[in-house]
Write a protein that holds these residues in place. Structure first.
Motif, short mmCIF file in Angstrom:
data_model
loop_
_atom_site.label_atom_id
_atom_site.label_comp_id
_atom_site.label_asym_id
_atom_site.label_seq_id
_atom_site.Cartn_x
_atom_site.Cartn_y
_atom_site.Cartn_z
N ALA A 122 0.85 -1.19 0.00
CA ALA A 122 0.00 0.00 0.00
C ALA A 122 0.89 1.24 0.00
CB ALA A 122 -0.89 -0.01 1.24
N GLY A 123 0.51 2.20 -0.82
CA GLY A 123 1.28 3.43 -0.91
C GLY A 123 2.30 3.43 -2.02
N PHE A 124 2.31 2.38 -2.85
CA PHE A 124 3.28 2.31 -3.93
C PHE A 124 3.12 3.48 -4.90
CE2 PHE A 124 5.55 0.54 -7.59
CZ PHE A 124 6.63 -0.09 -6.97
N ASP A 125 1.91 4.03 -4.95
CA ASP A 125 1.67 5.16 -5.85
C ASP A 125 2.32 6.45 -5.36
OD1 ASP A 125 -0.04 5.32 -3.70
OD2 ASP A 125 -1.77 5.97 -4.86
N ASN A 126 3.00 6.40 -4.19
CA ASN A 126 3.77 7.55 -3.73
C ASN A 126 5.05 7.74 -4.54
OD1 ASN A 126 2.01 8.18 -1.62
ND2 ASN A 126 3.07 6.85 -0.16
N LEU A 127 5.44 6.71 -5.27
CA LEU A 127 6.71 6.77 -6.02
C LEU A 127 6.50 7.49 -7.35
CD1 LEU A 127 7.96 3.15 -5.25
CD2 LEU A 127 8.41 5.27 -3.99
N LYS A 128 6.16 8.76 -7.26
CA LYS A 128 5.75 9.55 -8.42
C LYS A 128 6.88 9.77 -9.43
CE LYS A 128 1.57 10.28 -6.81
NZ LYS A 128 0.41 9.56 -7.39
N ASN A 129 8.13 9.61 -9.00
CA ASN A 129 9.27 9.85 -9.90
C ASN A 129 9.72 8.59 -10.64
OD1 ASN A 129 9.82 12.70 -9.48
ND2 ASN A 129 10.40 12.13 -7.40
N LEU A 130 9.03 7.48 -10.37
CA LEU A 130 9.42 6.22 -11.00
C LEU A 130 9.21 6.27 -12.50
CD1 LEU A 130 10.55 3.69 -9.61
CD2 LEU A 130 8.27 2.71 -9.70
N ARG A 131 10.26 5.96 -13.25
CA ARG A 131 10.18 5.97 -14.71
C ARG A 131 10.35 4.58 -15.31
NH1 ARG A 131 14.08 8.17 -17.09
NH2 ARG A 131 15.50 8.56 -15.36
N SER A 132 10.99 3.68 -14.56
CA SER A 132 11.25 2.34 -15.09
C SER A 132 10.97 1.31 -14.00
CB SER A 132 12.71 2.25 -15.55
OG SER A 132 13.02 0.94 -15.99
N LEU A 133 10.14 0.31 -14.34
CA LEU A 133 9.76 -0.71 -13.37
C LEU A 133 9.78 -2.08 -14.03
CD1 LEU A 133 8.76 -1.43 -10.54
CD2 LEU A 133 6.43 -0.91 -11.29
N HIS A 134 10.63 -2.97 -13.49
CA HIS A 134 10.79 -4.32 -14.02
C HIS A 134 10.17 -5.30 -13.03
CE1 HIS A 134 14.02 -3.13 -17.00
NE2 HIS A 134 13.97 -2.07 -16.20
N MET A 135 9.12 -6.01 -13.45
CA MET A 135 8.44 -6.97 -12.57
C MET A 135 8.16 -8.29 -13.29
SD MET A 135 5.94 -4.74 -10.11
CE MET A 135 4.64 -4.52 -11.32
N ALA A 136 8.98 -8.66 -14.24
CA ALA A 136 8.77 -9.90 -14.99
C ALA A 136 9.00 -11.12 -14.09
CB ALA A 136 9.71 -9.96 -16.18
#
Length: 282
Positions: A122-136
């Motif tokens: 919960a609260g992951f949407d606080n990471l507003k500066n995230l540009r790249s996310l790898h979850m494969a």
């Protein structure tokens, strides 16, 4: 290397870790990076969370010899590394992330592939500066809704999961240029994906998709005609448009869909049953 065999434990050992901080990684030139390895991954020393200057933290085993040592849980103390830009946690045995990770608001890139995650904190949407996310290669069945609030996201890899659908609100990701979704269980794409006009790389191969949305031709920046690979669409039961049309690229897809749409309107207009129902409605 010697530091695989010895892990500093005391505050006085901060200096030992500081000496290991590098700034010459060609991928992150000039950034202050620390990489842990070996036994350190199995028992992360809390002292590293006092290295507030860190910008890159790599907690991913790389070589076969290191795979006996993996991160089983991310310590809550990670929230103290407020200057982190990049966090690398690939190829561990994580089943969840602590909510404290959501306090790393300066993160621009996070790598979580090859774990056992099925949700985000919960609260992951606080990471507003995230540009790249790898979850494969994780265990996600539901697309995390918090991701749809990360409007600066440019790269998202959720391939090799168990996703069955995408939310309509995925179109909030207006800056997304790469979306990798191959090897999932998707049966359809939402119409709203046609609003994501910045997409140039979309891989949806090896799903259960039989039809593309009617306005799919709006995605004029897709590189399918230039860089078509099997991961793009192969492995789907596509009939609309047929796979041989899709392999020709977005222009061919758009032409097919527009033609089909126009033919559908013509059939509807020429249908006596339709004309009669219109008269009855009057």
């Amino acid at each position: 290397m010697a530091y695989y065999l010895y892990t500093p434990r005391n505050t006085s050992d901060i200096k030992s870790f500081r000496l290991r901080i590098e700034t010459e990684d060609p991928l992150f030139k000039g950034k202050k990076k620390l990489k842990l390895a070996g036994r350190e991954l199995g028992d992360i020393p809390n002292v590293i969370f006092q290295l507030h200057e860190l910008e890159i933290l790599d907690l991913s085993p790389e070589r076969q010899s290191c795979l006996n040592f993996k991160v089983l849980a991310v310590p809550r103390g990670i929230s103290k590394l407020t200057n982190l830009n990049v966090l690398i946690l690939d190829t561990n045995e994580l089943t969840e992330l602590p909510e404290e990770i959501c306090q790393l608001v300066n993160l621009e890139s996070m790598a979580l592939s090859n774990n056992m995650l099925d949700h985000l904190p919960a609260g992951f949407d606080n990471l507003k500066n995230l540009r790249s996310l790898h979850m494969a290669n994780n265990k996600f069945e539901d697309f995390p809704m918090d991701l749809c609030q990360l409007e600066n996201l440019e790269f998202l890899d959720m391939s090799d999961n168990n996703l069955t659908m995408l939310p309509v609100s995925i179109s909030n990701l207006k800056n997304l240029h790469t979306l990798l979704l191959f090897l999932n269980n998707l049966s359809a794409l939402p119409d709203s994906i046609c609003d994501m006009t910045e997409l140039y790389c979309l891989w949806i191969g090896n799903n259960n998709i039989s039809r593309l949305p009617q306005n799919f031709g709006n995605l004029t920046n897709l590189d399918w005609d230039e860089r078509y690979t099997s991961s793009v669409l192969d492995g789907n039961p596509l009939t609309y448009p047929p796979l041989e049309i899709c392999r020709q690229g977005i222009r061919a897809i758009d032409k097919f869909l527009r033609s089909s749409d126009l033919n559908g309107v013509r059939k509807l207009v020429s249908n006596p049953t339709w004309e009669k129902s219109e008269e009855e409605a009057d």
